[in-house]
Design an enzyme around this catalytic site. Structure first.
Site, short mmCIF file in Angstrom:
data_model
loop_
_atom_site.label_atom_id
_atom_site.label_comp_id
_atom_site.label_asym_id
_atom_site.label_seq_id
_atom_site.Cartn_x
_atom_site.Cartn_y
_atom_site.Cartn_z
N LYS A 34 0.84 -1.20 0.00
CA LYS A 34 0.00 0.00 0.00
C LYS A 34 0.88 1.26 0.00
CE LYS A 34 -1.74 1.51 4.01
NZ LYS A 34 -1.38 2.93 4.32
N ASN A 35 1.90 1.27 0.84
CA ASN A 35 2.70 2.47 1.02
C ASN A 35 3.75 2.69 -0.06
OD1 ASN A 35 1.14 2.96 3.20
ND2 ASN A 35 2.68 2.42 4.73
N CYS A 66 -4.92 12.27 12.48
CA CYS A 66 -5.67 11.01 12.51
C CYS A 66 -5.49 10.47 13.94
CB CYS A 66 -5.15 10.02 11.47
SG CYS A 66 -3.49 9.45 11.83
N ARG A 81 0.14 14.44 12.62
CA ARG A 81 0.57 14.23 11.23
C ARG A 81 0.84 15.55 10.49
NH1 ARG A 81 -1.05 9.03 9.98
NH2 ARG A 81 0.62 9.00 8.45
N ASP A 135 4.80 0.67 11.87
CA ASP A 135 3.60 0.00 11.34
C ASP A 135 3.51 -1.45 11.77
OD1 ASP A 135 3.57 1.74 8.12
OD2 ASP A 135 3.04 2.36 10.14
N ARG A 158 -8.74 -0.53 4.62
CA ARG A 158 -7.92 0.48 3.95
C ARG A 158 -6.57 -0.10 3.54
NH1 ARG A 158 -7.29 6.09 6.78
NH2 ARG A 158 -5.85 6.11 5.04
C1 EPZ Z 1 4.24 6.98 6.13
O1 EPZ Z 1 3.49 8.02 6.72
C2 EPZ Z 1 3.32 5.78 6.06
N1 EPZ Z 1 2.17 6.08 5.20
C3 EPZ Z 1 2.85 5.40 7.46
O2 EPZ Z 1 2.04 4.22 7.34
C4 EPZ Z 1 4.08 5.09 8.31
O3 EPZ Z 1 3.67 4.80 9.63
C5 EPZ Z 1 5.04 6.28 8.30
O4 EPZ Z 1 5.38 6.63 6.94
C6 EPZ Z 1 6.32 5.99 9.06
O5 EPZ Z 1 6.95 4.88 8.49
C7 EPZ Z 1 2.32 6.00 3.85
O6 EPZ Z 1 3.39 5.71 3.34
C8 EPZ Z 1 1.10 6.29 3.02
P1 EPZ Z 1 6.40 10.33 8.17
P2 EPZ Z 1 4.09 9.53 6.73
O7 EPZ Z 1 6.30 11.56 7.35
O8 EPZ Z 1 4.78 9.79 5.45
C9 EPZ Z 1 6.56 13.60 11.56
C10 EPZ Z 1 0.21 2.81 7.75
O9 EPZ Z 1 -0.24 2.30 8.79
N2 EPZ Z 1 6.47 14.56 10.45
O10 EPZ Z 1 7.63 9.49 8.09
O11 EPZ Z 1 3.02 10.45 7.15
C11 EPZ Z 1 5.22 12.91 11.80
O12 EPZ Z 1 4.41 13.69 12.65
C12 EPZ Z 1 0.67 4.26 7.77
O13 EPZ Z 1 0.35 2.22 6.66
C13 EPZ Z 1 6.60 15.92 10.71
O14 EPZ Z 1 6.80 16.32 11.85
O15 EPZ Z 1 5.17 9.38 7.91
C14 EPZ Z 1 5.59 11.62 12.43
O16 EPZ Z 1 5.78 11.82 13.82
C15 EPZ Z 1 0.47 4.92 9.13
N3 EPZ Z 1 6.51 16.80 9.68
C16 EPZ Z 1 6.95 11.30 11.81
O17 EPZ Z 1 7.44 12.52 11.23
C17 EPZ Z 1 6.29 16.37 8.39
O18 EPZ Z 1 6.23 17.22 7.48
C18 EPZ Z 1 6.87 10.23 10.73
O19 EPZ Z 1 6.11 10.76 9.69
C19 EPZ Z 1 6.14 15.00 8.15
C20 EPZ Z 1 6.24 14.10 9.19
#
Ligand code: EPZ
Length: 423
Positions: free
Chosen positions: A22-23, A121, A126, A310, A402
């Site tokens: 998915k990701n 969420c 996020r 995850d 999802r």
């Molecule tokens: C991706 O989300 C995945 N989703 C998530 O999977 C996964 O948990 C996550 O990466 C971490 O591996 C998809 O790929 C669609 P991040 P993403 O940006 O990109 C902070 C699932 O269950 N952050 O690496 O949103 C954020 O708050 C989902 O399949 C900022 O502060 O993750 C978080 O604490 C859930 N500012 C951390 O970084 C930003 O601009 C990780 O976020 C972006 C992120």
């Protein structure tokens, strides 16, 4: 709303096919915005989020079709055509935060985008500040109004050196896609290294992008004038693989995960081995079985190649029936223990102190009605139900749909007593 009913206590035996991630699929679909030519994705998982991204791309004007390829059963997406609308509306974005991944491609391709802020969420606020700061460094003018991000770059984006304070997966993907069409060189330092990012980079290179450092935390992208079409198979879902490995382990069974790749499981395989779970790789997948008892194993979630956030909920379900104790520390998201009260209702003994949870294993869980809250918490409750004595009913399984394809069918085919109760 659909529910899933499980009568636990049956070891799983058989084979589960692991589908495309998915990701990886979601950013790969967004990459279709980077060219008018056809981007054909294969090994596409049949998930609600993929359907949501399909709707989003279609309202941008792209044709997203499912060629009736024999045997592929709808697992081929053909994406292409000109962009006619640069707005990603709130009613789609609120259903799927990954919609933010159209932002970079739209600005890079047509010089403008108006994308609803995704909002938070259940697992966290996020934010998307790293996405926006990176685009600003590449020359975009970004403003927020009425809950929408407006980003423009009428003269096109320019290459920049971007140091990420945190290896954000989504920000790395958005900025890497944008950089492919920027003028000049972009360096993304402290980039995220998840396999889904390497898969996206490989697809972009097959479209004519020039990317060096794939798989490392330093990506160097030389912008090009245009990208062309391609055909790309979506990488196998390492989180689905890890999830079903936990299902085999928690029930004391032995399951072959066809298509699973041990190399992408990294820290998960190490933690499962520490817990007493054997994972043997063949050329067509991985065989997983529990050797004897389940032992407690501590994990701390970290960016790849560390233990993935995850997989935290699923591993916690497994540890809840270990013969010892385990400490699980969540360092990525601020609220990703929503499964704990539900597991405790099933007889688990879990205490949360801040970002850590201590799990004291119990001999057996007991079935109960439980509530799904987010994608991975939902599946952890299914895993617990497979091992519990008696009946478990998981409510609000739309969360599950999802990100997991036909979960009850895959588990039933391995002997689980599980069925979906239409809501
Ligand atoms: C991706 O989300 C995945 N989703 C998530 O999977 C996964 O948990 C996550 O990466 C971490 O591996 C998809 O790929 C669609 P991040 P993403 O940006 O990109 C902070 C699932 O269950 N952050 O690496 O949103 C954020 O708050 C989902 O399949 C900022 O502060 O993750 C978080 O604490 C859930 N500012 C951390 O970084 C930003 O601009 C990780 O976020 C972006 C992120």
């Amino acid at each position: 709303m659909d529910k899933i009913r499980i009568r636990g206590g049956r070891p799983l035996h058989g084979e589960i096919i692991i589908r495309g991630a998915k990701n990886a699929g979601l950013p790969l679909m967004a990459a279709g915005l980077l060219t008018d030519e056809r981007v054909v994705l294969t090994n596409v998982p049949l998930l609600e989020d993929i359907r949501t991204m399909t709707a989003l791309l279609r309202q941008h004007g792209l044709a997203v079709e499912k060629p009736n390829n024999e045997g592929e059963a709808g697992r081929v997406l053909s994406i292409g055509g000109p962009i006619t609308n640069t707005e990603a509306p709130y009613d789609i974005v609120r259903k799927m935060r990954a919609s933010i991944l159209v932002l970079g491609p739209l600005v890079a391709r047509v010089g403008e985008a108006r994308v609803s802020l995704p909002g938070g969420c259940s697992i966290g606020t996020r934010p998307v500040d790293l996405h926006l700061k990176g685009l600003e460094q590449m020359g975009a003018v970004v403003s927020l109004d009425g809950g929408y991000i407006t980003a423009t770059a009428p003269a096109g984006l320019r290459g920049a050196t971007i140091l990420m304070p945190f290896p954000s997966v989504g920000a790395t993907e958005n900025l890497m896609m944008a950089a492919c069409l920027a003028n000049g060189q972009t360096v993304i330092a402290n980039a995220a290294r998840e396999p889904e990012i390497s898969d996206l980079a490989a697809c972009l290179v097959s479209m004519g992008a020039r990317i060096a450092g794939i798989g490392t935390d330093r990506l160097t992208i030389e912008g090009v004038d245009r990208l062309h079409g391609t055909t790309h198979p979506i990488v196998a879902d390492r989180i689905e693989t890890g999830t079903y490995a936990c299902a085999a382990a928690i029930t004391g069974g032995s399951v072959h995960l066809r298509g699973g790749r041990l190399a992408h499981l990294g820290a998960v395989a190490q933690s499962l081995a520490e817990a007493g779970v054997e994972m043997t790789e063949q050329e067509d997948g991985i065989t997983v079985r529990r050797l004897n008892g389940l032992h407690g194993a501590d994990v701390m979630t970290e960016p790849y190649p560390g233990f993935p956030t995850d997989m935290q909920a699923q591993f916690m379900a497994l540890m809840s029936v270990s013969d010892g104790a385990a400490m699980l520390t969540e360092t990525i998201f601020e609220n990703r223990f929503m499964h704990v009260p539900e597991l405790n209702r099933m007889g688990a003994r879990i205490n949360v102190h801040g970002s850590s949870a201590i799990v004291r294993g119990v001999p057996q869980l007991s079935g109960a009605p439980v509530m799904a809250t987010d994608l991975r918490a939902s599946v952890s409750l299914v895993l617990a139900g497979l091992a519990a004595r008696g009946e478990t009913v998981v409510n609000r399984v739309y969360h599950l749909d999802r990100g997991y394809e036909a979960v009850e069918e895959k588990l039933a085919a391995c002997g689980a007593d599980i069925e979906r109760l239409p809501g």
